[in-house]
Design a protein around this motif. Structure first.
Motif, PDB file in Angstrom:
ATOM      1  N   SER A  31       0.815  -1.215   0.000  1.00  0.00           N
ATOM      2  CA  SER A  31       0.000   0.000   0.000  1.00  0.00           C
ATOM      3  C   SER A  31       0.849   1.265   0.000  1.00  0.00           C
ATOM      4  O   SER A  31       0.324   2.364  -0.089  1.00  0.00           O
ATOM      5  N   LEU A  32       2.143   1.066   0.124  1.00  0.00           N
ATOM      6  CA  LEU A  32       3.042   2.208   0.210  1.00  0.00           C
ATOM      7  C   LEU A  32       3.928   2.290  -1.017  1.00  0.00           C
ATOM      8  O   LEU A  32       4.222   1.276  -1.659  1.00  0.00           O
ATOM      9  N   ARG A  33       4.323   3.498  -1.318  1.00  0.00           N
ATOM     10  CA  ARG A  33       5.294   3.693  -2.378  1.00  0.00           C
ATOM     11  C   ARG A  33       6.363   4.635  -1.870  1.00  0.00           C
ATOM     12  O   ARG A  33       6.075   5.606  -1.171  1.00  0.00           O
ATOM     13  N   LEU A  34       7.556   4.329  -2.258  1.00  0.00           N
ATOM     14  CA  LEU A  34       8.679   5.140  -1.820  1.00  0.00           C
ATOM     15  C   LEU A  34       9.353   5.742  -3.048  1.00  0.00           C
ATOM     16  O   LEU A  34       9.617   5.047  -4.022  1.00  0.00           O
ATOM     17  N   ALA A  35       9.579   7.036  -2.973  1.00  0.00           N
ATOM     18  CA  ALA A  35      10.265   7.714  -4.071  1.00  0.00           C
ATOM     19  C   ALA A  35      11.569   8.287  -3.534  1.00  0.00           C
ATOM     20  O   ALA A  35      11.566   9.041  -2.559  1.00  0.00           O
ATOM     21  N   ILE A  36      12.633   7.882  -4.136  1.00  0.00           N
ATOM     22  CA  ILE A  36      13.940   8.347  -3.689  1.00  0.00           C
ATOM     23  C   ILE A  36      14.493   9.323  -4.717  1.00  0.00           C
ATOM     24  O   ILE A  36      14.738   8.975  -5.864  1.00  0.00           O
ATOM     25  N   GLY A  37      14.641  10.549  -4.284  1.00  0.00           N
ATOM     26  CA  GLY A  37      15.171  11.567  -5.166  1.00  0.00           C
ATOM     27  C   GLY A  37      16.647  11.786  -4.927  1.00  0.00           C
ATOM     28  O   GLY A  37      17.281  11.103  -4.123  1.00  0.00           O
ATOM     29  N   VAL A  56      -1.590  10.876   0.464  1.00  0.00           N
ATOM     30  CA  VAL A  56      -0.700  11.443   1.473  1.00  0.00           C
ATOM     31  C   VAL A  56       0.743  11.268   1.032  1.00  0.00           C
ATOM     32  O   VAL A  56       1.133  10.201   0.557  1.00  0.00           O
ATOM     33  N   ARG A  57       1.494  12.321   1.188  1.00  0.00           N
ATOM     34  CA  ARG A  57       2.912  12.253   0.847  1.00  0.00           C
ATOM     35  C   ARG A  57       3.709  12.816   2.014  1.00  0.00           C
ATOM     36  O   ARG A  57       3.425  13.899   2.495  1.00  0.00           O
ATOM     37  N   LYS A  58       4.686  12.037   2.447  1.00  0.00           N
ATOM     38  CA  LYS A  58       5.475  12.480   3.592  1.00  0.00           C
ATOM     39  C   LYS A  58       6.953  12.318   3.291  1.00  0.00           C
ATOM     40  O   LYS A  58       7.354  11.384   2.597  1.00  0.00           O
ATOM     41  N   PRO A  59       7.750  13.218   3.823  1.00  0.00           N
ATOM     42  CA  PRO A  59       9.184  13.097   3.607  1.00  0.00           C
ATOM     43  C   PRO A  59       9.717  11.843   4.286  1.00  0.00           C
ATOM     44  O   PRO A  59       9.252  11.453   5.350  1.00  0.00           O
ATOM     45  N   ALA A  60      10.680  11.217   3.662  1.00  0.00           N
ATOM     46  CA  ALA A  60      11.254   9.989   4.206  1.00  0.00           C
ATOM     47  C   ALA A  60      12.725  10.201   4.533  1.00  0.00           C
ATOM     48  O   ALA A  60      13.521  10.490   3.646  1.00  0.00           O
ATOM     49  N   GLY A  61      13.041  10.069   5.789  1.00  0.00           N
ATOM     50  CA  GLY A  61      14.436  10.148   6.202  1.00  0.00           C
ATOM     51  C   GLY A  61      15.147   8.841   5.932  1.00  0.00           C
ATOM     52  O   GLY A  61      14.550   7.878   5.451  1.00  0.00           O
ATOM     53  N   GLU A  62      16.412   8.827   6.249  1.00  0.00           N
ATOM     54  CA  GLU A  62      17.218   7.631   5.958  1.00  0.00           C
ATOM     55  C   GLU A  62      16.664   6.390   6.629  1.00  0.00           C
ATOM     56  O   GLU A  62      16.614   5.318   6.041  1.00  0.00           O
ATOM     57  N   ARG A  63      16.255   6.537   7.883  1.00  0.00           N
ATOM     58  CA  ARG A  63      15.750   5.372   8.610  1.00  0.00           C
ATOM     59  C   ARG A  63      14.471   4.847   7.985  1.00  0.00           C
ATOM     60  O   ARG A  63      14.260   3.644   7.890  1.00  0.00           O
ATOM     61  N   ILE A  64      13.631   5.775   7.581  1.00  0.00           N
ATOM     62  CA  ILE A  64      12.370   5.346   6.965  1.00  0.00           C
ATOM     63  C   ILE A  64      12.633   4.661   5.634  1.00  0.00           C
ATOM     64  O   ILE A  64      12.021   3.650   5.307  1.00  0.00           O
ATOM     65  N   VAL A  65      13.573   5.204   4.885  1.00  0.00           N
ATOM     66  CA  VAL A  65      13.911   4.593   3.602  1.00  0.00           C
ATOM     67  C   VAL A  65      14.395   3.160   3.819  1.00  0.00           C
ATOM     68  O   VAL A  65      13.974   2.229   3.126  1.00  0.00           O
ATOM     69  N   GLU A  66      15.260   2.987   4.818  1.00  0.00           N
ATOM     70  CA  GLU A  66      15.765   1.645   5.107  1.00  0.00           C
ATOM     71  C   GLU A  66      14.626   0.716   5.503  1.00  0.00           C
ATOM     72  O   GLU A  66      14.542  -0.427   5.076  1.00  0.00           O
ATOM     73  N   LEU A  67      13.758   1.253   6.350  1.00  0.00           N
ATOM     74  CA  LEU A  67      12.640   0.463   6.852  1.00  0.00           C
ATOM     75  C   LEU A  67      11.729   0.017   5.709  1.00  0.00           C
ATOM     76  O   LEU A  67      11.344  -1.144   5.602  1.00  0.00           O
ATOM     77  N   LEU A  68      11.416   0.955   4.853  1.00  0.00           N
ATOM     78  CA  LEU A  68      10.476   0.669   3.773  1.00  0.00           C
ATOM     79  C   LEU A  68      11.083  -0.259   2.724  1.00  0.00           C
ATOM     80  O   LEU A  68      10.442  -1.212   2.284  1.00  0.00           O
ATOM     81  N   THR A  69      12.306   0.021   2.339  1.00  0.00           N
ATOM     82  CA  THR A  69      12.916  -0.836   1.330  1.00  0.00           C
ATOM     83  C   THR A  69      13.125  -2.244   1.890  1.00  0.00           C
ATOM     84  O   THR A  69      12.936  -3.231   1.194  1.00  0.00           O
ATOM     85  N   GLY A  70      13.491  -2.313   3.170  1.00  0.00           N
ATOM     86  CA  GLY A  70      13.675  -3.619   3.807  1.00  0.00           C
ATOM     87  C   GLY A  70      12.369  -4.378   3.932  1.00  0.00           C
ATOM     88  O   GLY A  70      12.352  -5.599   4.000  1.00  0.00           O
ATOM     89  N   GLY A  71      11.263  -3.634   3.968  1.00  0.00           N
ATOM     90  CA  GLY A  71       9.961  -4.263   4.122  1.00  0.00           C
ATOM     91  C   GLY A  71       9.305  -4.606   2.800  1.00  0.00           C
ATOM     92  O   GLY A  71       8.185  -5.072   2.769  1.00  0.00           O
ATOM     93  N   GLY A  72      10.006  -4.330   1.707  1.00  0.00           N
ATOM     94  CA  GLY A  72       9.485  -4.729   0.404  1.00  0.00           C
ATOM     95  C   GLY A  72       8.598  -3.693  -0.261  1.00  0.00           C
ATOM     96  O   GLY A  72       7.839  -4.016  -1.168  1.00  0.00           O
ATOM     97  N   VAL A  73       8.681  -2.462   0.190  1.00  0.00           N
ATOM     98  CA  VAL A  73       7.882  -1.410  -0.431  1.00  0.00           C
ATOM     99  C   VAL A  73       8.455  -1.081  -1.806  1.00  0.00           C
ATOM    100  O   VAL A  73       9.674  -0.997  -1.976  1.00  0.00           O
TER     101      VAL A  73
END
Ligand code: ZN
Length: 82
Positions: A31-37, A56-73
């Motif tokens: 249900s989530l999408r991560l965009a890395i600029g 909804v769009r929220k800024p993603a810090g490094e920890r969130i990016v790690e969390l999301l990518t690790g979770g298969g987002v």
């Protein structure tokens, strides 16, 4: 011994909140999408609120990016990696 241990990846739920309707909920990786600029300002994650349907769009810090990518987002890279 337990009967069997599943080798499949356990579904990960991410807690999120909606700034529009203040709802709190848990979202699956799908249900989530991560965009890395190229910079932090253009790195964000987005989802659709299950309560009010807001995008909804929220800024993603490094920890969130790690969390999301690790979770298969699903991750979208907004810049080219050469
Ligand atoms: Zn909402």
């Amino acid at each position: 011994m337990p009967g069997s241990v599943s080798s499949s990846v356990a579904p990960v739920l991410f807690k999120a909140g909606c700034p529009e309707c203040q709802a709190r909920f848990e979202l699956s990786a799908g249900s989530l999408r991560l965009a890395i600029g190229a910079s932090r300002r253009t790195t964000f994650y987005s989802f659709t609120c299950p309560e009010c349907g807001s995008a909804v769009r929220k800024p993603a810090g490094e920890r969130i990016v790690e969390l999301l990518t690790g979770g298969g987002v699903r991750t979208l890279r907004l810049y080219s990696t050469v």
